[in-house]
Design a protein around this motif. Structure first.
Motif, PDB file in Angstrom:
ATOM      1  N   SER A  96       0.836  -1.205   0.000  1.00 19.19           N
ATOM      2  CA  SER A  96       0.000   0.000   0.000  1.00 19.19           C
ATOM      3  C   SER A  96       0.867   1.249   0.000  1.00 19.19           C
ATOM      4  CB  SER A  96      -0.940  -0.007   1.211  1.00 19.19           C
ATOM      5  OG  SER A  96      -1.900  -1.023   1.114  1.00 19.19           O
ATOM      6  N   GLY A 149      -5.496   7.099  -1.162  1.00 24.29           N
ATOM      7  CA  GLY A 149      -4.311   7.904  -0.908  1.00 24.29           C
ATOM      8  C   GLY A 149      -3.488   8.310  -2.101  1.00 24.29           C
ATOM      9  N   ALA A 150      -3.517   7.509  -3.180  1.00 29.31           N
ATOM     10  CA  ALA A 150      -2.677   7.803  -4.355  1.00 29.31           C
ATOM     11  C   ALA A 150      -3.376   8.766  -5.300  1.00 29.31           C
ATOM     12  CB  ALA A 150      -2.322   6.506  -5.075  1.00 29.31           C
ATOM     13  N   GLY A 204      -4.915   5.110   3.832  1.00 28.03           N
ATOM     14  CA  GLY A 204      -4.449   5.580   2.537  1.00 28.03           C
ATOM     15  C   GLY A 204      -4.281   7.085   2.498  1.00 28.03           C
ATOM     16  N   ILE A 233       1.112   4.019  -2.969  1.00 28.41           N
ATOM     17  CA  ILE A 233       0.512   5.313  -2.662  1.00 28.41           C
ATOM     18  C   ILE A 233       1.481   6.454  -2.949  1.00 28.41           C
ATOM     19  CG2 ILE A 233      -0.185   6.817  -0.751  1.00 28.41           C
ATOM     20  CD1 ILE A 233      -1.652   4.448   0.449  1.00 28.41           C
ATOM     21  N   ALA A 239      -5.045   2.529  -2.210  1.00 28.59           N
ATOM     22  CA  ALA A 239      -4.428   3.429  -3.190  1.00 28.59           C
ATOM     23  C   ALA A 239      -5.456   4.375  -3.785  1.00 28.59           C
ATOM     24  CB  ALA A 239      -3.753   2.617  -4.291  1.00 28.59           C
ATOM     25  N   GLY A 252      -1.104   9.563   2.026  1.00 34.63           N
ATOM     26  CA  GLY A 252      -1.128  10.335   0.787  1.00 34.63           C
ATOM     27  C   GLY A 252      -1.008  11.835   0.954  1.00 34.63           C
TER      28      GLY A 252
END
Length: 758
Positions: free
Chosen positions: A76, A153-154, A566, A80, A150, A570
């Motif tokens: 993760s 947070g990504a 996440g 991320i 993800a 992020g």
């Protein structure tokens, strides 16, 4: 999935397919079909599921599979960090490489399987608190958990907009701790607001969440491939063949042969005729019969949106681009002919309004200079965009009241019943998926309440101490509006995958609230927009990911944790990316220097600054002084659904299907057609007719196997192509494509008369 399950999900007696059958979609009613011999094989709890869900979602589960593993946390974080950085950086670039969630979904699965082979089967920790580095074979549930994390947070952050705007244009840098906590709180408020809609939209099987089905399809294909399923292996081969083919192809429209991104046939016939050029061009004209072979202009919406949504959108496009635009250009629809397809503000002579001259040193309106310059003028298209934007916002509420009342009231009654019985709401639904999910403990309501209180207090402290650019009481208004719109707009999204943009309305409302204040910072509008906007946008995304968890039989508490985790990772990466951009590219972004590559232009921030001048510095009263018709958009939005509902009640069995004439989709499409790019909609409609009408209706077995899979493959292939083009031709020394017949330096469409005129 077992062979028995494959057989069970083929037919049913009472179909509840609100998103893809072309009948009762929008009113959320049940379409009962005639029985067949195959339908009689369905078990009752399976028959309650919509057809499309039965055909994709696994109907069996093993609750003992671990999901929050050491491997999950490692992967993760790995996926991320680059996503959060790239997404933030991209918001300042003219062209960029997208970070695809499908890439995360595919890559994490393969890396996870590798970790399951190489990590030692060893427990580490202290005392009772120990965990295994390798709890066993890699599972598709771990892949799903990483993808959901993800997805949270990504990504970028709406809070970046106000921070960047203040620093780039007004020289004010927000404290790092304030900035990070601001970005955390606006996201977590949105996550807490998901509690308002989840009881209505998450458990009820009629709400299918099309985007969640896309990812579930890929998860299931990956899972089948792992278990040596012949069908699963075949689907994965198709996925990768399409991915590679699309990736290779997109080097042409995006770099080598840009002409294919907008095939303007009328320009080919009459390349030196201005009228023909304007009508046929998709890059500066009406885009009449224009075709694109660039997926960025088509998108996977043609495989996700129900066909009735795509029909409405195309009708709205015809009205906007093929009727209203020529009515302004060659008719008498508007006296102001300048900036027809522009978002900029203009002087009466058609030159761009010098907005920087309107500000005093303390960032207030220079009334004397404003009176000298005269009032601002809007391009005609920008004006009707705003009108229909207001109409769409109100229509969203009215439509849900008249068409969605029945389904939402049913969900509310089940909610009340579950509270009286002190049980989970999911237990009030008797379909197979809710029965499977009953094996897991539901997220208690107080988790959401604690998240909201913590976020609310933090945000209140930030604003009350004047650490940002907005009065604290405006936050209360923004959160109140966010609370009201979550359920109705998520209702529309859950059925149709259509997202109603609300940014313009938020900035207008903020402008009205503070226009009488002596001190009003231009960046305040973006702060308000981030707070009120994320209260809806983040709630929608957390609900969508929780629906993925529902389809993939993930523990709800684990899903909730993954989304919080996440974003916890992020947001600091978002801020780090902002600092890098402003420290190295600020002179390009504020216009002090010219970027010879034309990449670091900050078009998004430019647009936010224009809105800040429009709604905060000038204020809505001055802006609308000469556009008095614009506020009537709210009235149109309130009345139009009532008219359609009246027609539906008068003619409930009409072949015209008035319940599908969704005014919110119609108005929103009219409001979102910005700029002079009109290539795409015609190709979208053709593609949507093939995928969501012809294939769905007449080739359904093929459609259910490959529609969502191809959507994921094409999106991934396109994003990979953009990434490779960026790395190869733009990340270091920029390599421009030589001009040739398919890349004419005057006009890639070969609309030469239009190019000369501009």
């Amino acid at each position: 999935m077992s062979k028995k399950s494959d057989l069970e999900i083929t037919q049913k007696v009472s179909e509840v397919d609100h998103s893809y059958d072309q009948t009762k979609n929008s009113s959320s009613e049940i379409d009962v079909e005639s029985s067949t011999s195959k339908e009689s094989l369905l078990e009752p709890d399976v028959a309650e599921l919509p057809r499309i869900v039965r055909e994709i979602v696994p109907l069996e589960d093993d609750p003992t599979i671990p999901v929050l593993t050491f491997r999950y946390f490692i992967l993760s974080i790995i996926f991320i960090v680059p996503g959060a950085f790239i997404d933030t950086m991209n918001s300042f670039r003219t062209t960029s490489a997208a970070y695809s969630i499908f890439f995360v979904q595919i890559a994490s699965h393969w890396v996870g399987k590798w970790l399951a082979k190489v990590l030692p089967d060893k427990k580490v920790g202290f005392g009772r608190y120990k965990f295994s580095l390798n709890p066993g074979p890699w599972s598709i549930k771990e892949t799903a958990m990483i993808t959901i994390t993800a997805s949270s947070g990504a990504t970028g952050s709406q809070g970046i907009n106000s921070l960047a705007l203040a620093e780039i244009y007004y020289g004010e840098t927000v404290n790092a701790a304030v900035a990070i906590f601001f970005m955390w709180t606006i996201v977590y408020v949105g996550y807490s607001y998901a509690a308002l809609a989840r009881n209505f939209l998450l458990y009820d099987p009629q709400f299918i969440w099309p985007q969640a089905l896309v990812q579930t399809t890929l998860f299931q294909t990956q899972n089948k491939s792992d278990t040596d399923s012949k069908q699963g292996s075949k689907q994965m081969r198709v996925f990768f063949f399409v991915l590679i083919g699309v990736c290779i192809w997109h080097f042409f429209p995006e770099y080598v042969w840009p002409m294919t991104s907008s095939l303007a046939f009328l320009c080919w016939v009459a390349p030196e005729n201005y009228t023909a050029n304007f009508i046929g061009s998709g890059l500066g004209g009406m885009g009449f019969m224009n075709i694109t072979l660039d997926w960025s202009n088509i998108t996977s919406s043609i495989m996700l949106y129900p066909y009735w949504v795509q029909v409405i959108q195309f009708i709205a496009f015809i009205l906007s681009a093929w009727i209203l635009i020529p009515s302004v250009k060659w008719g008498n629809l508007s006296d102001f002919k300048f900036g027809l397809m522009s978002n900029s503000l203009f002087l009466s002579n058609g030159t761009k309004y010098p907005t920087t001259e309107l500000l005093t040193p303390d960032l207030q309106l220079n009334v004397t200079r404003y009176e000298e310059l005269g009032h601002v003028h809007l391009g005609a298209q920008r004006a009707w965009n705003m009108f229909f934007d207001y109409a769409a916002y109100v229509s969203g509420f009215t439509w849900v009241v008249v068409f969605g009342y029945k389904s939402l009231s049913t969900s509310f009654k089940k909610l009340v019943a579950s509270r009286k019985e002190k049980g989970s709401l999911s237990l009030q639904y008797t379909d197979r998926l809710n029965k499977l999910q009953s094996a897991y403990k539901e997220v208690p309501l107080y988790w959401y309440v604690i998240l909201f209180i913590a976020s609310f207090i933090t945000l209140l402290v930030i604003l009350a101490t004047d650490s940002l650019f907005m009065p604290w009481w405006c936050m209360i208004v923004g959160l109140a509006f966010g609370m009201v719109i979550v359920t109705p707009l998520a209702w529309l999204y859950a059925l149709s995958n259509f997202q109603l943009a609300i940014g313009t309305f938020n900035e207008l409302l903020y402008g009205y609230m503070i226009q009488s204040k002596a001190s009003r910072h231009p960046a305040g509008a973006t702060v308000y927009g981030a707070i009120a906007g994320d209260a809806w946008y983040r709630a929608q995304y957390i609900l969508q990911d929780q629906k993925i968890g529902h389809y993939m039989h993930l523990p709800p508490k684990a899903v909730f944790f993954s989304q919080i985790f996440g974003e916890l990772i992020g947001v600091p990466i978002n801020y780090a990316a902002l600092r890098w951009v402003l420290s190295s590219k600020k002179d390009f972004l504020n216009g002090t220097k010219v970027d010879t590559l034309h990449q670091w232009t900050g078009q998004q921030i430019v647009s936010y600054n224009t809105n800040a001048i429009q709604y905060v510095v000038l204020g809505p009263t001055r802006l609308f002084k000469n556009y008095q018709v614009l506020p009537y958009g709210f009235l149109v939005g309130a009345l139009a659904p009532l008219v359609i509902y009246g027609l539906y009640r008068l003619f409930p069995k009409s072949k015209l299907k008035f319940n599908l004439w969704n005014t919110t989709v119609f108005f929103s499409t009219l409001s979102s057609f910005y700029g002079n790019i009109s290539t795409g909609p015609f190709s979208q409609f053709v593609g949507g007719t093939i995928t969501m009408f012809y294939a769905y209706r007449y080739k359904h077995d093929l459609w259910k196997k490959y529609n969502y899979l191809l959507a994921a493959a094409i999106d991934t292939g396109y994003n990979l192509a953009i990434l490779l083009i960026f790395i190869i031709f733009a990340s270091g020394k920029t390599i421009t494509m030589p001009n040739w017949w398919g890349n004419n330096e005057q006009s890639v469409e070969r609309c030469f008369a239009l190019a000369k005129a501009s």
